[in-house]
Design a protein around this motif. Structure first.
Motif, short mmCIF file in Angstrom:
data_model
loop_
_atom_site.label_atom_id
_atom_site.label_comp_id
_atom_site.label_asym_id
_atom_site.label_seq_id
_atom_site.Cartn_x
_atom_site.Cartn_y
_atom_site.Cartn_z
N TYR A 101 68.86 30.60 -106.25
CA TYR A 101 69.77 31.20 -105.29
C TYR A 101 69.68 30.51 -103.93
O TYR A 101 68.72 29.79 -103.66
CB TYR A 101 69.44 32.69 -105.14
CG TYR A 101 69.52 33.42 -106.45
CD1 TYR A 101 70.72 33.92 -106.93
CD2 TYR A 101 68.38 33.60 -107.23
CE1 TYR A 101 70.79 34.58 -108.14
CE2 TYR A 101 68.45 34.26 -108.45
CZ TYR A 101 69.66 34.75 -108.89
OH TYR A 101 69.73 35.39 -110.10
N LEU A 102 70.68 30.74 -103.10
CA LEU A 102 70.73 30.11 -101.79
C LEU A 102 70.78 31.15 -100.68
O LEU A 102 71.37 32.21 -100.83
CB LEU A 102 71.98 29.22 -101.67
CG LEU A 102 72.06 28.04 -102.61
CD1 LEU A 102 73.39 27.33 -102.41
CD2 LEU A 102 70.91 27.09 -102.39
N SER A 103 70.16 30.80 -99.57
CA SER A 103 70.32 31.50 -98.31
C SER A 103 71.00 30.50 -97.39
O SER A 103 70.51 29.39 -97.20
CB SER A 103 68.95 31.89 -97.74
OG SER A 103 69.10 32.35 -96.41
N ILE A 104 72.14 30.88 -96.84
CA ILE A 104 72.92 29.98 -95.99
C ILE A 104 73.04 30.61 -94.61
O ILE A 104 73.62 31.68 -94.46
CB ILE A 104 74.31 29.71 -96.59
CG1 ILE A 104 74.16 29.17 -98.02
CG2 ILE A 104 75.10 28.75 -95.71
CD1 ILE A 104 75.45 29.08 -98.79
N TYR A 107 74.58 30.48 -90.94
CA TYR A 107 75.70 29.88 -90.23
C TYR A 107 76.21 30.81 -89.14
O TYR A 107 75.92 31.99 -89.13
CB TYR A 107 76.85 29.55 -91.20
CG TYR A 107 77.45 30.78 -91.86
CD1 TYR A 107 78.52 31.46 -91.26
CD2 TYR A 107 76.95 31.27 -93.05
CE1 TYR A 107 79.06 32.59 -91.86
CE2 TYR A 107 77.48 32.39 -93.65
CZ TYR A 107 78.55 33.05 -93.06
OH TYR A 107 79.07 34.16 -93.64
N LEU A 141 76.79 25.24 -89.25
CA LEU A 141 75.80 25.40 -90.31
C LEU A 141 74.42 25.20 -89.71
O LEU A 141 74.14 24.17 -89.10
CB LEU A 141 76.03 24.38 -91.43
CG LEU A 141 75.07 24.45 -92.61
CD1 LEU A 141 75.20 25.78 -93.33
CD2 LEU A 141 75.34 23.29 -93.56
N GLU A 143 71.28 26.30 -91.59
CA GLU A 143 70.30 25.99 -92.62
C GLU A 143 70.80 26.40 -93.99
O GLU A 143 71.63 27.29 -94.10
CB GLU A 143 68.95 26.67 -92.34
CG GLU A 143 68.99 28.19 -92.33
CD GLU A 143 68.73 28.85 -93.67
OE1 GLU A 143 68.19 28.18 -94.56
OE2 GLU A 143 69.06 30.02 -93.83
N VAL A 144 70.28 25.73 -95.01
CA VAL A 144 70.50 26.11 -96.41
C VAL A 144 69.15 26.04 -97.09
O VAL A 144 68.47 25.02 -97.02
CB VAL A 144 71.50 25.17 -97.13
CG1 VAL A 144 71.66 25.58 -98.58
CG2 VAL A 144 72.84 25.15 -96.41
N SER A 145 68.74 27.15 -97.71
CA SER A 145 67.43 27.21 -98.35
C SER A 145 67.55 27.78 -99.75
O SER A 145 68.38 28.65 -100.01
CB SER A 145 66.49 28.13 -97.56
OG SER A 145 66.34 27.69 -96.24
N GLN A 146 66.70 27.30 -100.66
CA GLN A 146 66.59 27.91 -101.98
C GLN A 146 65.67 29.12 -101.85
O GLN A 146 64.62 29.04 -101.22
CB GLN A 146 65.99 26.94 -102.98
CG GLN A 146 66.90 25.81 -103.35
CD GLN A 146 66.28 24.90 -104.39
OE1 GLN A 146 65.37 25.27 -105.10
NE2 GLN A 146 66.79 23.68 -104.47
N ALA A 184 75.22 34.22 -104.80
CA ALA A 184 74.81 32.97 -104.13
C ALA A 184 73.93 32.14 -105.06
O ALA A 184 72.96 31.54 -104.65
CB ALA A 184 74.07 33.29 -102.84
#
Length: 79
Positions: free
Chosen positions: A26-29, A31, A54, A56-59, A68
């Motif tokens: 899954y992702l945490s975005i 923004y 944007l 950050e994008v994290s797993q 997500a």
């Protein structure tokens, strides 16, 4: 940059292994929406984001939204 590329490749590898094993990725975005960067559908239930900052994008293992989820991984182009 080399450490960032290595970290990105390791992250891609872990995600690919989890997907192949049938586990969720899954992702945490993070923004921010720029002024005027969002509109809503006529029923007010859907928001279209057209201009973002944007951060950050994290797993993650536990997402805020179940939708997500990653469904596939592409190769990384280091060129």
């Amino acid at each position: 940059m080399r450490l960032a590329a290595e970290a990105l490749e390791e992250s891609r590898k872990v995600a690919q292994e989890r997907i192949e094993a049938g586990k969720g990725v899954y992702l945490s975005i993070g923004y921010g929406i720029n002024p005027g960067g969002a509109t809503f559908s006529n029923d007010g239930m859907t928001r279209l984001l057209s201009s973002l900052k944007l951060y950050e994008v994290s797993q993650v293992n536990v997402p805020m939204l179940d939708v997500a989820e990653l469904t596939g991984i592409k190769a990384i182009d280091h060129g």
